[in-house]
Design an enzyme around this catalytic site. Structure first.
Site, PDB file in Angstrom:
ATOM      1  N   GLU A   1      -4.374  -6.978  -1.902  1.00  0.00           N
ATOM      2  CA  GLU A   1      -4.351  -5.887  -2.878  1.00  0.00           C
ATOM      3  C   GLU A   1      -4.923  -6.412  -4.198  1.00  0.00           C
ATOM      4  OE1 GLU A   1      -3.667  -2.016  -3.947  1.00  0.00           O
ATOM      5  OE2 GLU A   1      -3.152  -2.819  -1.976  1.00  0.00           O
TER       6      GLU A   1
ATOM      7  N   CYS B   1      -5.877  -7.038   7.701  1.00  0.00           N
ATOM      8  CA  CYS B   1      -5.121  -7.289   6.469  1.00  0.00           C
ATOM      9  C   CYS B   1      -6.102  -7.651   5.360  1.00  0.00           C
ATOM     10  CB  CYS B   1      -4.140  -8.432   6.650  1.00  0.00           C
ATOM     11  SG  CYS B   1      -2.803  -8.085   7.785  1.00  0.00           S
TER      12      CYS B   1
ATOM     13  N   ARG C   1       1.146  -2.390   1.647  1.00  0.00           N
ATOM     14  CA  ARG C   1       0.649  -1.019   1.795  1.00  0.00           C
ATOM     15  C   ARG C   1      -0.063  -0.890   3.135  1.00  0.00           C
ATOM     16  NH1 ARG C   1       0.293  -2.215  -3.694  1.00  0.00           N
ATOM     17  NH2 ARG C   1       0.895  -0.546  -5.112  1.00  0.00           N
TER      18      ARG C   1
ATOM     19  N   ARG D   1      -0.778   7.287   4.814  1.00  0.00           N
ATOM     20  CA  ARG D   1      -0.484   6.185   3.898  1.00  0.00           C
ATOM     21  C   ARG D   1       0.987   5.842   3.950  1.00  0.00           C
ATOM     22  NH1 ARG D   1      -2.986   4.876  -0.737  1.00  0.00           N
ATOM     23  NH2 ARG D   1      -1.463   3.230  -0.533  1.00  0.00           N
TER      24      ARG D   1
ATOM     25  N   ARG E   1       2.014  -6.735  15.534  1.00  0.00           N
ATOM     26  CA  ARG E   1       1.633  -7.171  16.881  1.00  0.00           C
ATOM     27  C   ARG E   1       2.857  -7.538  17.710  1.00  0.00           C
ATOM     28  NH1 ARG E   1      -3.026  -5.260  17.714  1.00  0.00           N
ATOM     29  NH2 ARG E   1      -4.796  -6.197  16.684  1.00  0.00           N
TER      30      ARG E   1
ATOM     31  N   TYR F   1       7.008   6.013   2.140  1.00  0.00           N
ATOM     32  CA  TYR F   1       7.169   4.975   1.113  1.00  0.00           C
ATOM     33  C   TYR F   1       8.631   4.553   1.097  1.00  0.00           C
ATOM     34  CZ  TYR F   1       2.477   6.107  -0.195  1.00  0.00           C
ATOM     35  OH  TYR F   1       1.118   6.280  -0.160  1.00  0.00           O
TER      36      TYR F   1
ATOM     37  N   ARG G   1       4.073   7.159  -4.758  1.00  0.00           N
ATOM     38  CA  ARG G   1       3.252   8.366  -4.606  1.00  0.00           C
ATOM     39  C   ARG G   1       4.148   9.587  -4.479  1.00  0.00           C
ATOM     40  NH1 ARG G   1      -2.194   8.239  -3.269  1.00  0.00           N
ATOM     41  NH2 ARG G   1      -1.968  10.401  -3.882  1.00  0.00           N
TER      42      ARG G   1
END
Length: 124
Positions: free
Chosen positions: A81, A78, A93, A11, A67, A111, A119
């Site tokens: 959220e 994609c 994210r 993540r 890309r 992050y 997180r």
């Protein structure tokens, strides 16, 4: 005897200061470089990548930014959220599915920028 590779999830997240093509490109590429470097990954190790962006990021797809650095054979997707009240704005994210011999405990989630505190419970 070498450890057997397994499929692991990685993540990460970052934020942009403004919803511009330049910012989304820069921050998306930076995030993926950091994830790849910290986990000693190569493009061939990546199975697929899922990006999400908050509803206020609409200038471009984060996958398009990636890309531009290659990743031609990696499936990228994609999605939007969920717009949860009070959630972090201008946030991108990512979830990578990777093939690696590293244990789950040895994976380094990344992050960056405003997302650095999302997180705190995960190893960095």
């Amino acid at each position: 005897m070498a450890p057997t590779p397994a499929v692991r999830g990685l993540r990460g997240a970052t934020t942009v200061d403004a919803d511009t093509v330049a910012q989304v490109t820069e921050r998306t590429q930076e995030l993926l470089r950091e994830i790849m470097t910290r986990n000693e990954l190569h493009e061939d190790d990546i199975i697929s990548i899922l990006f999400t962006a908050t509803p206020d990021v609409t200038s471009m797809f984060p996958a398009t930014a990636l890309r531009e650095t290659g990743f031609g054979a990696v499936p990228l997707l994609c999605a939007a959220e969920i717009a949860v009240p009070g959630s972090m704005p201008l946030c991108i994210r990512v979830l990578l599915h990777v093939s690696t011999a590293r244990s789950r405990a040895d994976m380094h989630h990344v992050y960056l920028h405003g997302a650095s505190g999302l997180r705190d419970d995960l190893p960095d």
